[in-house]
Design a protein around this motif. Structure first.
Motif, short mmCIF file in Angstrom:
data_model
loop_
_atom_site.label_atom_id
_atom_site.label_comp_id
_atom_site.label_asym_id
_atom_site.label_seq_id
_atom_site.Cartn_x
_atom_site.Cartn_y
_atom_site.Cartn_z
N THR A 302 0.83 -1.21 0.00
CA THR A 302 0.00 0.00 0.00
C THR A 302 0.87 1.26 0.00
O THR A 302 0.58 2.22 -0.72
CB THR A 302 -0.95 0.00 1.21
OG1 THR A 302 -1.69 -1.23 1.19
CG2 THR A 302 -1.92 1.16 1.16
N GLU B 77 -13.05 -7.28 -10.64
CA GLU B 77 -13.53 -6.44 -9.55
C GLU B 77 -14.90 -5.84 -9.90
O GLU B 77 -15.82 -5.84 -9.07
CB GLU B 77 -12.53 -5.32 -9.25
CG GLU B 77 -12.98 -4.44 -8.10
CD GLU B 77 -12.01 -3.28 -7.82
OE1 GLU B 77 -10.90 -3.27 -8.37
OE2 GLU B 77 -12.41 -2.39 -7.05
N ALA B 244 -9.80 -10.52 -6.81
CA ALA B 244 -10.25 -9.24 -7.36
C ALA B 244 -11.78 -9.15 -7.32
O ALA B 244 -12.34 -8.10 -7.00
CB ALA B 244 -9.75 -9.07 -8.78
N LEU B 247 -12.75 -8.30 -3.91
CA LEU B 247 -12.51 -6.87 -3.67
C LEU B 247 -13.72 -6.07 -4.16
O LEU B 247 -14.16 -5.13 -3.50
CB LEU B 247 -11.23 -6.44 -4.38
CG LEU B 247 -10.89 -4.94 -4.38
CD1 LEU B 247 -10.69 -4.42 -2.96
CD2 LEU B 247 -9.63 -4.67 -5.21
N GLY B 251 -16.12 -4.15 -1.80
CA GLY B 251 -16.12 -2.71 -2.05
C GLY B 251 -17.53 -2.20 -2.31
O GLY B 251 -17.92 -1.15 -1.78
N GLU B 289 -8.32 -0.96 1.35
CA GLU B 289 -7.14 -0.38 0.72
C GLU B 289 -5.97 -1.36 0.74
O GLU B 289 -5.24 -1.51 -0.25
CB GLU B 289 -6.74 0.92 1.43
CG GLU B 289 -7.63 2.10 1.11
CD GLU B 289 -7.46 2.56 -0.33
OE1 GLU B 289 -8.41 2.36 -1.11
OE2 GLU B 289 -6.40 3.11 -0.68
N ARG B 292 -6.65 -4.06 -1.79
CA ARG B 292 -6.45 -3.59 -3.17
C ARG B 292 -4.96 -3.65 -3.56
O ARG B 292 -4.60 -4.06 -4.66
CB ARG B 292 -6.98 -2.16 -3.32
CG ARG B 292 -6.74 -1.55 -4.70
CD ARG B 292 -7.38 -0.18 -4.85
NE ARG B 292 -8.82 -0.20 -4.67
CZ ARG B 292 -9.68 -0.70 -5.57
NH1 ARG B 292 -9.24 -1.18 -6.71
NH2 ARG B 292 -10.96 -0.72 -5.31
N SER B 293 -4.10 -3.29 -2.63
CA SER B 293 -2.66 -3.29 -2.92
C SER B 293 -2.16 -4.71 -3.17
O SER B 293 -1.33 -4.94 -4.04
CB SER B 293 -1.88 -2.67 -1.77
OG SER B 293 -2.46 -1.44 -1.41
#
Lengths: 393, 376
Positions: A302, B77, B244, B247, B251, B289, B292-293
């Motif tokens: 991140t 996603e 994904a 996510l 999300g 977050e 996602r990374s």
């Protein structure tokens, strides 16, 4: 200069100029060079290393050359970091001047202020501390009461700061003061700089649960601060404070995840050994460790992603609150695991074997991570308001 | 690590637009309530072909668009966000990867353009027990003349009920548990000896239980007995895709929850003004977050060095399972009684999150696999 030429030249320069002792693994705090007027170098190698790196501007590689920096691009700076890591080179200098005041001055300072204050930071000659929190102004920082009265050519500063890191060792302070008591709390604050040897400044270290005293109480009694030492606009210091806090939060979050940390898997294997399949011989500990390892990797990814996004002009801003929150909470989790895994060894406090309780002291220190620079709860509040746009509580 | 460039941002935005328009959550309800015979829309699948998604991991020479795994993840996603049902994961991700990486020139020429053109649906049959464990493959492949005979049973075969062909993981040597001795075969789904039972899941999506009785297999994919690596390549692409998708599921249910927190009033104010809920929402945003990374990092690695991607893919799938579980549970809790009703979509996200957690290895599977990759 093409990047591969830069890499080659950097590699050669480092090979010739980084002294052997500066390539030994750092033990963290005891091996850091903070610089400053009263700095006692731990060794001649530490002194030489600082001088050589400062002469290249590489203590602050991305600052402009005219202010003592290296003038490197982001790509070049990355190469420098990689090449330093490749030979295990220690950082030549750490300081609040580099992390915090420098970026603020580059952004908000006058030309004269940049010329006066930045080069001594880059050379490690002046050590700075940060005067933010007060006994009555912690999470509600903007309610700070230390006042600076206009006395014509100078301000007269009276009040008290607390949790001032290394105030007793610092040469100068950058400080938030109230210059307009009548204005709403965010609008009457200014950002000033002054010498800690000025008459009326006293400091008193605070003994912490770790047995150490990195923080001080700092008192100001009729301290005269020249008007020229005001940074930015009068009564608009909160803008600088917010900018710096964002910076600080990102660096606390990132700093905790840097390489060279203790390894949880290695410690766990020392304590529990492996089973016949090669797995750690304790499934509960194994799960906890691996969850923390994956979260550590997620945090690193991140940090890198935000860096790449910032570079691509995709806004990051309030997201530093996420790094601060996630990084500090993870660090506390990791140290709880280290203490459990270390067993009775980890509890040793006064023994040569434990290097005077290093692990236990680090464990206790982590508890401050989620308090300093804005508590976890403040970070969550920032995310709720600034990113999720939830209504005022 | 990268930031999304313009092309990828455009891909993501066009995927969001296409799916919101053609396959919103109400479409999944329609498939469910009309007891659709396929469980997905063939029109939608052809639309995905026109968008270039069916060939997203296929080279241009074979009719693909070759956007890579980062592109694949962006599409997955968005599919998670609208709960879109399609054979994308089985066919365009896993089968395409297995054939592109392990197929002969002849096999590639036969299948890759067919996948790109949305003319073939290919399922990957791996699991046998109730938990994902590829190395425990027991389905037998025994030499008989110049072919192999397949005998055994597969379960949780995604899109197995509509597949034209099936890639079967079979054991040619060794014992269940050995990575050596696993082979992949491509068989026609209508071959004699194959019986397919459609299973409709809690998430209204489809998989199949498939019996193989003396099924003739002549078409090996890759080297027989050495198929585990190739299988892992295909599975890793699929796992990144599911991560994904999770996510997206997490999300979207989070975004809907935040909207609800601002609208729903109790005690005279929006419930989003209560700090107890603000902090939980903010924590969840942070977790999303982090996830996602990891997903992005896994896909960058799959694009660059797919054979070294196992560990980061497991990190991503592990985190995806954990974060999605938290996101949908928090969504239902914060929506309160409404969250329990079939009237709003939150329950659909929770059901899909549950199934996608299980698919291709749950959090425990991937935590263990990540640990093993670190020799721990």
């Amino acid at each position: 200069m093409p990047l591969d030429t830069f890499r080659q030249e950097t590699r050669e320069w480092l090979a010739q100029n980084c002294p052997p002792e500066m390539r030994k693994p750092s033990r963290g705090e005891p091996d850091i060079c903070w610089g400053g007027r009263n700095w006692q170098f731990h060794s001649n190698d530490q002194k030489i290393w600082l001088e050589r790196m400062a002469s290249k501007g590489w203590t602050v590689p991305m600052w402009p050359k005219e202010y003592g920096g290296g003038g490197l691009s982001r790509e070049e700076e990355k190469i420098l970091r990689e090449e330093m890591r490749a030979i295990n080179a220690r950082s030549p200098l750490e300081s609040f001047g580099i992390w915090m005041l420098g970026p603020a001055l580059l952004h908000f300072g006058s030309e004269a202020q940049k010329k006066e204050y930045l080069p001594p930071i880059a050379r490690g000659e002046i050590r700075w501390c940060q005067g933010y929190s007060e006994p009555g102004a912690g999470s509600d920082l903007a309610s700070l009461q230390t006042k600076a009265e206009d006395k014509g050519d100078h301000f007269l500063v009276n009040g008290q700061k607390i949790w001032t890191s290394y105030a007793d060792k610092a040469d100068w302070i950058f400080c938030l003061v109230r210059t307009d008591p009548a204005a709403p709390k965010h609008k009457g604050i200014s950002f000033v700089l002054f010498d800690m040897t000025t008459k009326g400044v006293t400091t008193k270290p605070i003994l912490l649960i770790s047995g150490k005293s990195p923080f001080c109480e700092t008192f100001f009694e009729n301290v005269k601060v020249p008007k020229a030492n005001l940074v930015g606009t009068l009564n608009d210091g909160w803008t600088i404070a917010k900018y710096l806090l964002t910076h600080e939060r990102a660096s606390i979050g990132s700093g905790l995840s840097l390489a060279g940390m203790r390894s949880l898997p290695a410690e766990a294997i020392k304590s529990f050994g492996r089973d016949a399949s090669g797995r750690l011989d304790n499934p509960f500990v194994r799960e906890e460790v691996i969850r923390a390892e994956i979260d550590g990797r997620a945090l690193l990814a991140t940090i890198e992603r935000y860096r790449a996004e910032a570079k691509a002009g995709q806004g990051v801003g309030a997201k530093s609150a996420i790094l601060k929150y996630a990084g500090t909470e993870l660090n506390k989790r990791r140290y709880e695991a280290f203490m459990t895994i270390g067993g009775s060894d980890a509890l040793e406090w006064e023994s040569a074997r434990s290097d005077e309780g290093t692990l236990a002291r680090e464990w206790l220190r982590t508890k401050a991570n989620s308090i300093e620079g804005g508590t976890s709860e403040i970070m969550l509040g920032i995310v709720a308001k600034r990113i999720l746009d939830l209504p005022e509580a | 690590m990268i930031a999304l460039d313009e092309d990828r941002i455009m891909l993501r935005d066009s995927a969001r637009e296409f799916l919101t328009d053609k396959s919103p959550a109400s479409e999944l309800r329609r498939l469910r309530d009309t007891k659709d015979k396929d469980g997905f829309s063939r029109d939608l699948w052809r639309g995905m072909k026109d968008m270039g998604w069916t060939g997203i991991l296929i080279d241009e020479a074979n009719g693909g668009s070759d956007f890579g795994h980062v592109g694949m993840a962006l599409v997955c996603e968005e599919m998670g966000r609208t709960l879109a049902a399609s054979p994308f994961l089985s066919t365009a991700v896993m089968a395409a990867t297995a054939i592109r990486r392990g197929g002969s020139e002849e096999q590639k020429k036969k299948w890759l353009p067919a996948i790109s053109e949305a003319k073939a649906i290919i399922a990957l049959a791996v699991d046998e027990g109730r938990k994902h464990a590829p190395e425990k493959t027991a389905l037998k492949a025994e030499i008989s003349g110049n072919a192999f005979k397949l005998n055994g049973e597969k379960s949780f075969v995604v899109d197995g009920h509509v597949a034209d062909a099936i890639i079967v993981a079979a054991r040619t040597e060794g014992e269940p548990g050995d990575k050596n001795g696993i082979s992949l075969f491509l068989v026609d789904a209508k071959a004699p000896g194959i019986s397919i039972e459609r299973v409709i899941g809690v998430d209204s999506r489809n998989n199949a239980r498939i019996k193989f009785e003396n099924v003739n297999a002549v078409d090996a994919l890759g080297v027989t007995g050495k198929g585990f690596g190739l299988l892992e390549n295909a599975l890793n692409a699929g796992r990144a895709g599911v991560a994904a998708e999770l996510l997206g599921v997490a999300g979207e249910s989070f975004d809907r929850t935040v909207v609800f927190l601002k609208e729903r009033k109790q005690f005279g104010k929006p419930i989003g003004a209560f700090q107890a809920l603000q902090h939980r929402a903010a924590h969840l945003f942070g977790e999303l977050e982090l996830l996602r990374s990891l997903v992005l990092s896994a896909c960058v690695t799959l694009d660059k060095s797919p054979d070294a991607a196992g560990s980061i893919v497991s990190a991503a799938k592990y985190k995806a399972c954990e974060v999605a579980k938290l996101a949908v549970s928090e969504a239902v809790q914060m929506f309160g009684g409404m969250g329990m009703t079939d009237e709003i979509d939150i329950g659909l996200f929770m059901k899909r999150a549950r199934a996608a957690q299980e698919l291709l290895g749950d959090a425990y599977f991937h935590a263990d696999r990540y640990a093993q990759s670190q020799k721990f």
